[in-house]
Design a protein around this motif. Structure first.
Motif, mmCIF file in Angstrom:
data_model
loop_
_atom_site.group_PDB
_atom_site.id
_atom_site.type_symbol
_atom_site.label_atom_id
_atom_site.label_comp_id
_atom_site.label_asym_id
_atom_site.label_seq_id
_atom_site.Cartn_x
_atom_site.Cartn_y
_atom_site.Cartn_z
ATOM 1 N N ARG A 6 0.815 -1.216 0.000
ATOM 2 C CA ARG A 6 0.000 0.000 0.000
ATOM 3 C C ARG A 6 0.854 1.274 0.000
ATOM 4 N NH1 ARG A 6 -3.114 -1.411 4.124
ATOM 5 N NH2 ARG A 6 -1.879 -0.319 5.698
ATOM 6 N N TYR A 7 1.816 1.352 0.914
ATOM 7 C CA TYR A 7 2.570 2.611 0.979
ATOM 8 C C TYR A 7 3.579 2.733 -0.163
ATOM 9 C CZ TYR A 7 6.588 0.392 3.450
ATOM 10 O OH TYR A 7 7.658 -0.382 3.813
ATOM 11 N N ASN A 8 4.089 1.608 -0.658
ATOM 12 C CA ASN A 8 5.006 1.698 -1.792
ATOM 13 C C ASN A 8 4.287 2.140 -3.054
ATOM 14 O OD1 ASN A 8 7.952 0.865 -1.360
ATOM 15 N ND2 ASN A 8 6.840 -0.627 -0.110
ATOM 16 N N VAL A 9 3.071 1.672 -3.256
ATOM 17 C CA VAL A 9 2.271 2.119 -4.408
ATOM 18 C C VAL A 9 1.878 3.583 -4.238
ATOM 19 C CG1 VAL A 9 0.031 1.860 -5.540
ATOM 20 C CG2 VAL A 9 1.430 -0.161 -5.060
ATOM 21 N N ARG A 10 1.441 3.938 -3.032
ATOM 22 C CA ARG A 10 0.996 5.310 -2.782
ATOM 23 C C ARG A 10 2.095 6.335 -3.052
ATOM 24 N NH1 ARG A 10 -1.180 7.710 3.069
ATOM 25 N NH2 ARG A 10 -1.374 9.891 2.394
ATOM 26 N N PHE A 11 3.319 6.007 -2.650
ATOM 27 C CA PHE A 11 4.409 6.977 -2.761
ATOM 28 C C PHE A 11 5.393 6.638 -3.877
ATOM 29 C CE2 PHE A 11 3.099 7.194 1.764
ATOM 30 C CZ PHE A 11 2.626 8.508 1.752
ATOM 31 N N ALA A 12 4.981 5.782 -4.802
ATOM 32 C CA ALA A 12 5.880 5.305 -5.854
ATOM 33 C C ALA A 12 6.554 6.437 -6.624
ATOM 34 C CB ALA A 12 5.119 4.397 -6.820
ATOM 35 N N ARG A 13 5.802 7.494 -6.902
ATOM 36 C CA ARG A 13 6.346 8.603 -7.689
ATOM 37 C C ARG A 13 6.425 9.902 -6.879
ATOM 38 N NH1 ARG A 13 7.087 6.857 -12.747
ATOM 39 N NH2 ARG A 13 5.854 5.073 -13.499
ATOM 40 N N ASP A 14 6.397 9.757 -5.583
ATOM 41 C CA ASP A 14 6.486 10.928 -4.695
ATOM 42 C C ASP A 14 7.960 11.232 -4.427
ATOM 43 O OD1 ASP A 14 6.451 12.713 -2.472
ATOM 44 O OD2 ASP A 14 4.453 11.987 -1.939
ATOM 45 N N LYS A 15 8.406 12.402 -4.847
ATOM 46 C CA LYS A 15 9.816 12.766 -4.704
ATOM 47 C C LYS A 15 10.243 12.880 -3.251
ATOM 48 C CE LYS A 15 10.058 15.107 -9.176
ATOM 49 N NZ LYS A 15 10.297 16.396 -9.884
ATOM 50 N N ARG A 16 9.279 13.031 -2.348
ATOM 51 C CA ARG A 16 9.632 13.077 -0.921
ATOM 52 C C ARG A 16 10.061 11.706 -0.416
ATOM 53 N NH1 ARG A 16 4.189 14.960 1.669
ATOM 54 N NH2 ARG A 16 3.509 13.380 0.141
ATOM 55 N N TYR A 17 9.602 10.653 -1.093
ATOM 56 C CA TYR A 17 9.837 9.281 -0.652
ATOM 57 C C TYR A 17 11.150 8.720 -1.193
ATOM 58 C CZ TYR A 17 8.789 4.297 0.144
ATOM 59 O OH TYR A 17 8.827 2.976 0.541
ATOM 60 N N SER A 18 11.360 8.875 -2.506
ATOM 61 C CA SER A 18 12.559 8.305 -3.104
ATOM 62 C C SER A 18 12.820 8.941 -4.460
ATOM 63 C CB SER A 18 12.403 6.791 -3.269
ATOM 64 O OG SER A 18 11.370 6.498 -4.201
ATOM 65 N N GLY A 19 14.035 8.719 -4.952
ATOM 66 C CA GLY A 19 14.370 9.204 -6.278
ATOM 67 C C GLY A 19 15.713 9.881 -6.333
ATOM 68 N N LEU A 20 16.084 10.313 -7.527
ATOM 69 C CA LEU A 20 17.389 10.934 -7.729
ATOM 70 C C LEU A 20 17.529 12.245 -6.967
ATOM 71 C CD1 LEU A 20 17.953 10.259 -11.543
ATOM 72 C CD2 LEU A 20 19.024 9.117 -9.598
ATOM 73 N N MET A 21 16.410 12.981 -6.825
ATOM 74 C CA MET A 21 16.479 14.238 -6.085
ATOM 75 C C MET A 21 16.874 13.990 -4.637
ATOM 76 S SD MET A 21 16.297 17.464 -6.513
ATOM 77 C CE MET A 21 15.355 17.607 -8.048
ATOM 78 N N SER A 22 16.292 12.978 -4.029
ATOM 79 C CA SER A 22 16.653 12.626 -2.658
ATOM 80 C C SER A 22 18.108 12.184 -2.587
ATOM 81 C CB SER A 22 15.747 11.508 -2.133
ATOM 82 O OG SER A 22 16.166 11.086 -0.852
ATOM 83 N N LEU A 23 18.540 11.397 -3.579
ATOM 84 C CA LEU A 23 19.926 10.925 -3.593
ATOM 85 C C LEU A 23 20.901 12.089 -3.673
ATOM 86 C CD1 LEU A 23 21.908 8.539 -3.738
ATOM 87 C CD2 LEU A 23 21.619 8.558 -6.225
ATOM 88 N N LEU A 24 20.604 13.058 -4.539
ATOM 89 C CA LEU A 24 21.494 14.205 -4.692
ATOM 90 C C LEU A 24 21.506 15.101 -3.458
ATOM 91 C CD1 LEU A 24 20.684 15.137 -8.397
ATOM 92 C CD2 LEU A 24 22.775 14.088 -7.527
ATOM 93 N N LYS A 25 20.333 15.260 -2.826
ATOM 94 C CA LYS A 25 20.234 16.157 -1.675
ATOM 95 C C LYS A 25 20.721 15.526 -0.380
ATOM 96 C CE LYS A 25 16.459 19.227 -3.110
ATOM 97 N NZ LYS A 25 15.086 19.711 -2.767
ATOM 98 N N THR A 26 20.463 14.244 -0.210
ATOM 99 C CA THR A 26 20.728 13.611 1.090
ATOM 100 C C THR A 26 21.743 12.473 1.043
ATOM 101 O OG1 THR A 26 18.997 11.898 0.929
ATOM 102 C CG2 THR A 26 18.324 14.092 1.680
ATOM 103 N N GLY A 27 22.064 12.003 -0.171
ATOM 104 C CA GLY A 27 22.953 10.857 -0.286
ATOM 105 C C GLY A 27 22.221 9.536 -0.154
ATOM 106 N N ASN A 28 20.876 9.582 -0.036
ATOM 107 C CA ASN A 28 20.061 8.380 0.116
ATOM 108 C C ASN A 28 18.943 8.380 -0.923
ATOM 109 O OD1 ASN A 28 21.230 7.249 2.659
ATOM 110 N ND2 ASN A 28 20.550 9.222 3.462
ATOM 111 N N TYR A 29 18.873 7.318 -1.723
ATOM 112 C CA TYR A 29 17.837 7.220 -2.734
ATOM 113 C C TYR A 29 16.450 7.210 -2.085
ATOM 114 C CZ TYR A 29 15.550 5.762 -7.053
ATOM 115 O OH TYR A 29 14.743 5.710 -8.165
ATOM 116 N N TYR A 30 16.334 6.471 -0.970
ATOM 117 C CA TYR A 30 15.091 6.501 -0.194
ATOM 118 C C TYR A 30 15.282 7.497 0.945
ATOM 119 C CZ TYR A 30 13.387 2.555 -2.843
ATOM 120 O OH TYR A 30 12.947 1.756 -3.867
ATOM 121 N N ASN A 31 14.485 8.544 0.935
ATOM 122 C CA ASN A 31 14.652 9.631 1.891
ATOM 123 C C ASN A 31 14.461 9.132 3.320
ATOM 124 O OD1 ASN A 31 13.428 11.992 3.590
ATOM 125 N ND2 ASN A 31 14.566 12.946 1.919
ATOM 126 N N ALA A 32 15.497 9.276 4.122
ATOM 127 C CA ALA A 32 15.486 8.697 5.469
ATOM 128 C C ALA A 32 14.353 9.251 6.327
ATOM 129 C CB ALA A 32 16.835 8.942 6.149
#
Length: 299
Positions: A60-86
């Motif tokens: 449920r939560y993986n589908v819900r946030f699949a394309r949510d940049k707050r959850y994961s993605g390259l933007m999180s990786l560049l900003k925090t060093g973590n693909y999945y936002n801690a």
């Protein structure tokens, strides 16, 4: 000495773990629980919901946030060093958006372990998760923090990364804890053999501060393939009931495609339902499961 304890062993694999979720959800719906569990990476990140009795939550939560940049993605990786936002994935989701049932987890008698890798010593760390406290989700995050796309997690006085670097299929660990019979959920199909990591030259550069991680990546294929042999031997002896995808899952570890997540999840559900009677016989110790021919076996 036989203890009569039954465990469950959960391999990782990123979003291949949706297959595991499908199987675990069927077990929960059928009220099938065991005495203890160990999970590696996505195995524990999704598998913790088995101890909290929350069928459907991981999908449920993986589908819900699949394309949510707050959850994961390259933007999180560049900003925090973590693909999945801690903060979002491990703080806000379980406490605000799709609440993890702390009370059920804490009250469950099931033993629960997360496997991590100590980047300084090169050792596997097997952390028992007994209560949901400040460090609980940090241990899970550490177990699921893949090299290069995640920073080491400081918890328990150690700096940790993905548990798969130390122990991808911790069946022998569970056996050492007195679990004589185990359900093993793999996320690779029958006959799969791990080969050298792609882009090892780049990993050596990116991970040059962590020589123990580089060593683990080099030795991982041989270690993993030996573990497959252990699984097969325990299956042959009737001590392990093994779920393997009946066909390759063919999904990216970090997919953002909700349809793909659902497809892999449904494959897990279907295979669990198809083998449910066989599993019940195994749990009742009526007969050993019959392993299918394997290309993993050595001549």
């Amino acid at each position: 000495m036989a203890t009569g304890k039954t465990g469950i062993v959960l391999e990782g694999g990123g979003m291949r773990g949706m297959y595991t979720c499908g199987i675990l959800d069927v077990l929960m719906e059928k009220h099938i629980y065991v005495d203890g569990m160990v999970g590696v990476s996505a195995g524990i990140a999704f598998g913790c919901n088995y101890k909290s009795h929350q069928a459907g939550r991981a999908l449920r939560y993986n589908v819900r946030f699949a394309r949510d940049k707050r959850y994961s993605g390259l933007m999180s990786l560049l900003k925090t060093g973590n693909y999945y936002n801690a903060h979002f994935a491990y703080k806000l989701v379980p406490t605000h958006y799709d609440v993890f049932d702390y009370n059920v987890f804490d009250s469950s008698p099931m033993e629960c372990y997360a496997v991590c890798f100590d980047v300084n010593t090169g050792e596997g760390v097997y952390q028992r998760l007994t209560h949901v406290n400040d460090d609980f989700f940090e241990w899970i995050r550490a177990s699921a923090s893949m090299p290069v796309v995640a920073q080491p997690v400081e918890v328990g006085g150690r700096f940790l990364l993905d548990g798969g670097l130390a122990d991808s299929i911790p069946l022998e660990f569970m056996m050492s804890k007195g679990y004589d019979r185990n359900i093993v959920i793999l996320t690779r199909e029958e006959g799969y053999r791990k080969t050298a990591e792609h882009g090892m030259w780049l990993m050596k550069h990116l991970l040059r501060k962590y020589p123990k991680v580089i060593e683990a990546l080099k030795s991982r294929p041989a270690h993993y393939n030996k573990q497959l042999q252990v699984v097969r031997e325990q299956e042959r002896k009737g001590n392990a009931f093994v779920f393997r995808p009946m066909k390759p899952l063919d999904v990216s570890r970090t997919t953002h495609d909700a349809a793909e997540m659902n497809r892999v999840y449904q494959q897990g559900r279907e295979e669990a339902l198809q083998r449910l009677d066989e599993l019940k016989k195994f749990l009742a110790n009526e007969q050993a499961p019959t392993p299918t021919p394997s290309t993993d076996e050595q001549p």
